[in-house]
Structures are given as C-alpha cells and as structure tokens.
Scaffold this active site. Structure first.
Site, PDB file in Angstrom:
ATOM      1  N   GLY A 163       0.931  -1.041   0.360  1.00  0.00           N
ATOM      2  CA  GLY A 163      -0.295  -0.116  -0.065  1.00  0.00           C
ATOM      3  C   GLY A 163       1.360   1.130   0.164  1.00  0.00           C
ATOM      4  N   THR A 164       2.076   1.289  -0.757  1.00  0.00           N
ATOM      5  CA  THR A 164       3.318   2.156  -0.542  1.00  0.00           C
ATOM      6  C   THR A 164       3.382   3.159  -1.504  1.00  0.00           C
ATOM      7  OG1 THR A 164       4.152   0.236  -1.443  1.00  0.00           O
ATOM      8  CG2 THR A 164       5.883   1.965  -1.380  1.00  0.00           C
ATOM      9  N   VAL A 165       4.456   4.556  -1.257  1.00  0.00           N
ATOM     10  CA  VAL A 165       4.251   5.815  -1.819  1.00  0.00           C
ATOM     11  C   VAL A 165       5.579   6.141  -2.584  1.00  0.00           C
ATOM     12  CG1 VAL A 165       2.481   7.070  -0.757  1.00  0.00           C
ATOM     13  CG2 VAL A 165       5.276   7.652  -0.162  1.00  0.00           C
ATOM     14  N   SER A 197       6.510   2.550   2.387  1.00  0.00           N
ATOM     15  CA  SER A 197       5.091   1.806   2.503  1.00  0.00           C
ATOM     16  C   SER A 197       5.179   1.445   4.271  1.00  0.00           C
ATOM     17  CB  SER A 197       5.703   0.561   1.766  1.00  0.00           C
ATOM     18  OG  SER A 197       4.995   0.149   1.615  1.00  0.00           O
TER      19      SER A 197
END
Length: 533
Positions: A351-353, A370
């Site tokens: 679920g990472t930026v 993340s």
C-alpha cells in the site's frame, strides 16, 4: 534521453522545469516539497518534507510506522539508504508455532517489525539537508493539525480498506477505526480530514530528530500497547534500530546505468531482467514478440529473486552471480517462442508511496516508503496516529527457505527506488509503487524510456501487464487486444483486469545532461501532479 514518442490519450502531459521539481501521487505533497525548495532547501529537504506529508495525505499507502528506502545523487555521487525494519528479538519461528501459526499473519501485532521511516527522515536531513528536520516536517504537521480535502483515488482506497478491516475482530484494532473512520465511515473525496494525534507525533519526531520515536515517549507507547496485546515488538527493538547507508548496485542497459539498492529489497529483480534483455533484441514496442520477451525475462528474474533475496547478512555472493554475464545468457537461452513455466536458476554454492525530487544544484532523490499492505497491520497506537507496517508477513516459517524468519532479521522487501545515470552523470530518479508490481513496473517504464524513446509521461501512461504466477499474466483494460490474443497463442494465460489498482503508480524525473532542464511524468492512475519551478 532522446524522447520522440508519447501516447496521445488525453492523460497527463510531461512537465518541464529548471530550478526544481517534485513528483508524487498527491498534489498537496508535491507542492509542499516545492515550497521547501523555494525556502532554500535542497532536493533532499524537499523529499523528506514530501515523505512526511504523504503519511497524512495518503494514509492508505503509508504512515509514520512505515519502512523507507532512498537513492540520493549529490556532489557527483550516488548514496543509498536502507531504512527497512528488522524482526523484533521476540519474533521467531518457534514463537509463532507455539501460537499455532503455520505462517506469519497478515494483520495484528504479530507481523509488525521495527519501522524505519522516521529514522530515514532524520538521517537524510542530518547527512545531506540544508534545513532542519523541524522545518521540513512543518507542512506535514500543519496538514495533520488543520486538515486537508481528501483526494479522489485515496478516498476510494480508504473505503476499500475500511470494508476489509471491518472483518478484523479484537480490541487491538479499535484505534484504527477511531483514527481513520471516526464517524463510522471513511472520508469522501473533497471532504476534510485531520488527525491532531498524528500532528502531535510528527511534531515530537521533528523536535527530537526522531529520538522520540525510537528512544522516547512514542517508543514507550508502542511498547506498552504491544505488551498489552501480546505483540513481539518492544522498546529495546526500537532503541537498537539504525537506518543503514549502503552502496547502490547497477547494470548497464543499452548505454545507461540503471541503479537499485542491494537486498533485502527486490530491486535486484529489475536488474536481473534487464541483464537478460541485454541478450535479446526489442525492435519496437507494439509487437507480440517484444511483450513476450519482456514477460519471460521478468518471470525468470522474479523467480530467481524470490528464491535468493533476503537480509544481506544471510546472503553470500548471490548478487554478483545473479548479475553475471554467464547467468543472464543462460537465462536468456530459456526464452523461446512459447511461454515457459519459470524455475529459479541454480547458483554455485558459497500500500506504498514513491516520490522523486530534483533541485537546481544538481541534487536528485528517489524515495519510497510503505506500510506494505495498504494501511498496514491494522494497528494504530492509541493517542499517536501511528499506523504500523506489517512487513513481517513476507517472512517464511520454513527453515529451508532463504527468507525464513529469525529474530533481528530483515525480510525480503518489495519497495524499491530506482535511478538512472549515463557516463557517470545523473539522468534521474524513477519508481513504481505496488508491492510485487514494483520491479515489473520499473522494467516497463525503463524499456519504454530507453528502448522506445518515450517521454516520462508516456512511459508511465502506456498500458501495463503484470505477471501473476506460472504462465498467468494480467493486462490492463486498454492493453492492445490483438497483442493479448497473440500472447495467448504463445501459451500465456491472459486475463483482462477490471480494476487498475494493482498495476502500480509511478513517478519519473529526468534531467537533460546538456541544459539541466528537468522533465517529469506522474502517474495517471493516481491523484498526482508534478510541481515544478
């Protein structure tokens, strides 16, 4: 890079700038990074300002309890930072077996490892920043304190997470709902959301250079909650934690050096695939044979990676061997006209930026953080707004596996920042978020850029494919249907996805080596923008 092709599909267009650029999946986050540049900060300051903001602006993908990795170009050299966490000392195969576990659970306190993101923020600013951590984290504190309107894709993902976490039973999950769904539902697009508790935690981290998180008040709260609900993590695990500076690794792909961080991250998968592709011809993009070679190379690389990648202290010479000419040639020779069932190659015993920044001084940053599975473990420490990652879920409990759990060990890690140089000079940072899609997305945007001369936006917008397992390949709805039929005829088991969430979300900034002009692309599958100066 010489770009002469783009997709004219009504999506984003590339953005140009000269003095600075920030690319990420949240407009407010990109603008916060740009504000830091305008206040006299450099690309490292801007990256950390944006990263801290993202824990507030996109909590569906990361949080204060995330892990992080970074590749930084400054003063003519690349530097790598591994801020992934390690398993708590109480976390072991035996401890989980005593609880009746045959694998590490996905949610709850059991998969929680030591978070590395706050240490990454403090360490990057300490070593390379021009401003203080307090200055660069102020925008994140302000958004958490005063609130912000939730963006469209985040609102959708927030609702999906709420529906999933509703199935989690137990008092340890109650604070997730109090923090992220205080009205019994998640915020809608355009609705204001804030967390004063998160603002307070961010302020404590900023004021103490992250000491509060690892050796102070926040560490005490994490320890207390973990003990209460029989988790493994303790304040002693937090006290011992340090982010690690590492040397990036690279392969030369058609005249460009493509850089990743060494294991425990899976960036090695991208490099193995590129080494295999170096042995093959890719005449032009829209050919079934081109897609077939890309998919087969990735399958072979991923199968190698999943077998051999783990905590580097548990590895030997595998990186050198996997990137050797002999290994890539051997793997390339397995690629024929039909889809193969991939198996890991054998090696000699022994679920990472995501965000990217650049400034006028020449500094550039490739940064990723993340919580792993969306919001992570479903655990939020009361009174803090700190959501904890669930990275331990990736560990095996089989002692024959390379990535088997041991106390203090780092797990195989999915989040990977990338970087490109040519002739010893920076071209720029790139990355694609999305768990096991990350090396696949990186491979596609790199070949789009280098082989097919696409500008950064076109490289990101191009329809993607995703290898699932065995011969199974999923493609986006706008993937060329004639090529999908041809691939099926070669033995690939093709399915068309109805939702594009699993195909990753990327950012790219390239610098023209002659003029210094920056050109950026941002993910059309997300809410992002390029903020340029």
């Amino acid at each position: 890079m010489n770009f002469n092709h783009r997709y004219d599909d009504g999506k984003h267009v590339p953005v140009y700038g000269k003095r600075g650029m920030v690319a990420t999946s949240q407009p407010l986050g990109a603008q916060a990074g740009l504000e830091i540049l305008k206040k006299g900060g450099n690309a490292i300051d801007a990256a950390i300002a944006t990263a801290a903001c993202m824990t507030v602006l996109e909590p569906t993908s990361n949080g204060i309890g995330s892990d992080a990795f970074a590749i930084i170009w400054t003063k003519g050299k690349l530097h790598g930072l591994n801020a992934s966490g390690n398993a708590p000392e109480l976390m072991s195969v035996e401890a989980l077996h005593k609880r009746g576990r045959s694998k590490v659970p996905k949610y709850g306190l059991e998969p929680v490892m030591v978070p590395g993101a706050p240490a990454a923020w403090a360490e990057c600013i300490r070593r390379f920043g021009k401003l203080s951590l307090k200055e660069v984290m102020q925008p994140a504190i302000d958004y958490a304190q005063s609130g912000y309107p939730v963006s469209e894709v985040v609102a959708k993902n927030w609702k999906t997470a709420f529906e999933m976490y509703t199935a989690l039973k137990g008092p340890e999950f109650e604070n997730w709902f109090k923090t992220f769904a205080p009205e019994g539902r998640t915020p809608r697009a355009g609705e204001l959301w804030k967390s004063e508790e998160m603002a307070d935690s961010l302020r404590k981290i900023a004021d103490s250079n992250a000491e509060a998180f690892y050796r102070g008040e926040l560490a005490e709260k994490i320890d207390r909650f973990s003990r209460k609900f029989d988790g493994f993590i303790r304040k002693e695990d937090l006290q011992k934690y340090r982010a690690e500076w590492v040397e990036p690794i690279s392969v030369n792909y058609r005249g460009y050096d493509v850089w990743e961080l060494p294991p425990n991250g899976q960036g090695l998968v991208t490099l193995i695939a590129l080494k295999i592709l170096n042995q093959l011809e890719l005449p032009y993009k829209e050919l079934p044979d081109t897609y077939h070679k890309l998919i087969e190379s990735l399958k072979l690389a991923f199968t190698d990676g999943k077998k051999y990648i783990t905590d580097p202290s548990y590895m030997h010479d595998e990186v050198t061997q996997l990137l050797s000419e002999a290994h890539s040639l051997e793997r390339a020779q397995l690629i024929g006209e039909k889809a193969i069932q991939p198996k890991a190659g054998s090696l000699p015993k022994g679920g990472t930026v995501y965000l990217a920044t650049a400034d006028e001084e020449g500094n550039m940053v490739s940064y990723i953080q993340s919580n792993f599975k969306g919001f992570g473990s479903g655990i939020v420490i009361p009174g803090t707004g700190i959501s904890l990652q669930n990275r331990g879920f990736d560990f095996s409990l089989n002692k024959e596996d390379t990535n088997c759990l041991y106390p203090g060990k780092k797990s195989y890690h999915t989040i990977i920042p990338g970087f490109v140089t040519k002739n010893g000079q920076p071209v720029g940072p790139f990355g694609v978020m999305g768990e096991y899609m990350q090396p696949q997305g990186q491979l596609q945007v790199i070949t789009n850029s280098i082989d097919f001369h696409m500008n950064p936006q076109a490289a990101l917008d191009a329809p993607r494919w995703q290898w699932i397992s065995d011969k199974k390949v999923m493609v986006e709805p706008d993937f060329p249907i004639d090529i999908a039929h041809e691939l099926a005829g070669r033995g690939h088991e093709i399915t068309i996805a109805l939702d594009m969430n699993s195909f990753g979300r990327g950012q790219i900034i390239w610098r023209d080596q002659e003029t210094g002009v920056l050109v950026g692309g941002t993910e059309s599958r997300a809410d992002g923008i390029i903020a340029a100066w």
